[in-house]
Enzyme design. Structure first.
Site, short mmCIF file in Angstrom:
data_model
loop_
_atom_site.label_atom_id
_atom_site.label_comp_id
_atom_site.label_asym_id
_atom_site.label_seq_id
_atom_site.Cartn_x
_atom_site.Cartn_y
_atom_site.Cartn_z
N GLY A 56 0.80 -1.22 0.00
CA GLY A 56 0.00 0.00 0.00
C GLY A 56 0.83 1.27 0.00
O GLY A 56 0.28 2.37 -0.10
N GLU A 57 2.16 1.15 0.11
CA GLU A 57 3.03 2.32 0.10
C GLU A 57 3.16 2.87 -1.32
O GLU A 57 3.24 2.11 -2.29
CB GLU A 57 4.42 1.96 0.64
CG GLU A 57 4.40 1.51 2.09
CD GLU A 57 5.78 1.08 2.58
OE1 GLU A 57 6.75 1.14 1.79
OE2 GLU A 57 5.88 0.66 3.75
N GLN A 121 -11.81 20.70 7.29
CA GLN A 121 -11.39 20.47 8.68
C GLN A 121 -10.40 21.58 9.07
O GLN A 121 -9.23 21.35 9.31
CB GLN A 121 -10.76 19.08 8.81
CG GLN A 121 -11.72 17.95 8.45
CD GLN A 121 -11.12 16.58 8.67
OE1 GLN A 121 -10.47 16.33 9.68
NE2 GLN A 121 -11.32 15.68 7.72
N HIS A 154 -11.73 26.45 0.82
CA HIS A 154 -13.01 26.46 1.52
C HIS A 154 -13.13 27.64 2.48
O HIS A 154 -14.23 28.15 2.72
CB HIS A 154 -13.21 25.15 2.27
CG HIS A 154 -14.56 25.00 2.88
ND1 HIS A 154 -15.72 24.98 2.13
CD2 HIS A 154 -14.96 24.89 4.18
CE1 HIS A 154 -16.77 24.85 2.93
NE2 HIS A 154 -16.33 24.79 4.17
N LYS A 215 -29.42 28.27 6.31
CA LYS A 215 -29.11 26.84 6.43
C LYS A 215 -28.67 26.50 7.85
O LYS A 215 -27.94 27.26 8.48
CB LYS A 215 -28.00 26.46 5.44
CG LYS A 215 -27.61 25.00 5.47
CD LYS A 215 -26.52 24.69 4.45
CE LYS A 215 -25.17 25.20 4.88
NZ LYS A 215 -24.09 24.80 3.95
N ASP A 241 -21.43 27.53 -5.12
CA ASP A 241 -20.69 27.08 -3.94
C ASP A 241 -19.27 26.73 -4.37
O ASP A 241 -18.95 26.75 -5.56
CB ASP A 241 -21.37 25.87 -3.31
CG ASP A 241 -21.17 25.80 -1.80
OD1 ASP A 241 -20.28 26.50 -1.28
OD2 ASP A 241 -21.90 25.04 -1.14
N ASP A 245 -20.14 17.88 -2.63
CA ASP A 245 -19.63 16.60 -2.15
C ASP A 245 -20.73 15.54 -2.30
O ASP A 245 -20.93 14.99 -3.38
CB ASP A 245 -19.16 16.73 -0.71
CG ASP A 245 -18.38 15.51 -0.23
OD1 ASP A 245 -18.36 14.49 -0.95
OD2 ASP A 245 -17.80 15.55 0.87
N THR A 246 -21.49 15.26 -1.28
CA THR A 246 -22.56 14.26 -1.39
C THR A 246 -23.81 14.86 -2.02
O THR A 246 -24.77 14.13 -2.29
CB THR A 246 -22.93 13.70 -0.01
OG1 THR A 246 -23.41 14.77 0.82
CG2 THR A 246 -21.72 13.05 0.65
#
Length: 339
Positions: A56-57, A121, A154, A215, A241, A245-246
């Site tokens: 996985g590296e 985040q 963002h 919102k 925007d 995303d979803t």
């Protein structure tokens, strides 16, 4: 899904008489975008070997000398099913490419990452949470990046997480040119209070009205639209925007606008993440068209209403200006910080 080249930016790009050497390389997250940027600059992408070991590296090696060159590494921090990398693979691959370039005596190493992962985040919303966007910035600096070129972050405070220069691009010009002249009765809709400045700039550029959605977000990736502030009745409403995303927030916005009397609803965003049930939600939504740029490659199965505009001309223009030590903000008239 259709691909459109969007507006053309700088038409006088010439890197032949600078006395310096520009080299561009691509990671595996968005090789097509890197190729389009290189074609716009009239250069060839450099040869680089990428591997993912059975453990996985990730592994990257430049296959030609880069000593003394300005090395631009094009790698949005996103997944790409076609090349088998996910978001975290792309981030780590960018870091190892930066480290390899520094170790190979590049003059400058510029991370071109128009989609900056972990950007949401950016603060603590609860005790003991990480500020992951800051951690990514520190990792890029520690790896040896000299500067970062990104697009429509963002939040503005992300620039403050870096101790190196950050060149911030915006797709507002690309998107506004696409929608200009679409309708005589347009209203631009901000999905929340944090996007008002971006949407006001957009509305000003195309001569449209402005509305705001009230919102609430009771939990992560769940949004509730409580009211529409502004007149949208009988108008064509365009929700602008930075990220889709979803698509939960966006679809809730579309339903709220239709219920408020909007005649048509469209949407646009710089970054089309389209994770989870996004495609299914958008296909069933009232939106006639959803426009994004190609900072993130679309995975298979996108509904026909999704349209992609190319940001390669804008990024190529910015890269040439960085290379020649010209003003990057001049591309936007100093209005590239739409926070």
């Amino acid at each position: 899904m259709k691909l459109d080249q969007g507006p053309h930016w700088r038409s006088d790009i010439s890197l032949q008489s600078t006395g310096k050497r520009l080299m561009m390389f691509s990671g595996r997250s968005n090789e097509k975008l890197a190729g389009d940027i290189a074609a716009r600059l009239e250069i060839e992408l450099g040869e680089v070997t990428h591997k993912t070991f059975s453990s996985g590296e990730v592994y990257s090696r430049f296959d030609e000398s880069i000593r003394g060159a300005d090395v631009f590494i094009v790698q949005p921090m996103c997944g790409n099913p076609e090349t088998g990398v996910n978001t975290n693979d792309s981030l780590l691959e960018l870091l190892v490419m930066v480290d390899a370039a520094v170790g190979a005596s590049a003059h400058r190493v510029i991370a071109v990452t128009p989609w900056y992962a972990y950007s949401r985040q950016d603060k603590k919303s609860a005790p003991r949470e990480p500020i992951s966007a800051r951690m990514v910035a520190r990792a890029l600096e520690a790896a040896g990046a000299d500067r970062v070129l990104t697009m429509d972050l963002h939040a503005g405070q992300l620039q403050g997480f870096f101790g190196i220069p950050v060149d911030h691009m915006t797709a507002v010009g690309i998107l506004s040119e696409y929608f200009a002249g679409l309708d005589d009765d347009l209203v631009i809709v901000a999905p929340d209070a944090g996007r008002v400045k971006l949407n006001k700039e957009f509305a000003t550029q195309i001569g449209a009205g402005l509305a705001i959605l009230d919102k609430e977000r009771p939990q992560q990736q769940v949004a509730e639209i409580t009211s529409v502030i502004g007149d949208v009745r009988g108008k064509t409403a365009i929700v602008i925007d930075d990220i889709i995303d979803t698509a939960g927030t966006l679809c809730a916005a579309g339903d709220a606008l239709i219920n408020a009397g909007a005649r048509r609803v469209l949407a646009a965003a710089t970054h089309g993440v389209f994770s989870g049930p996004a495609y299914e939600r958008l296909a069933a939504s009232p939106f006639e068209q959803v426009v994004v740029t190609d900072t993130i490659p679309l995975r298979a199965g996108a509904p026909d209403k999704i349209k992609v505009l190319s940001c390669a001309p804008l990024l190529a223009d910015s890269i040439s200006r960085i290379f020649t030590d010209d003003s990057v903000s001049a591309v936007f008239g100093g209005k590239n910080h739409t926070f």
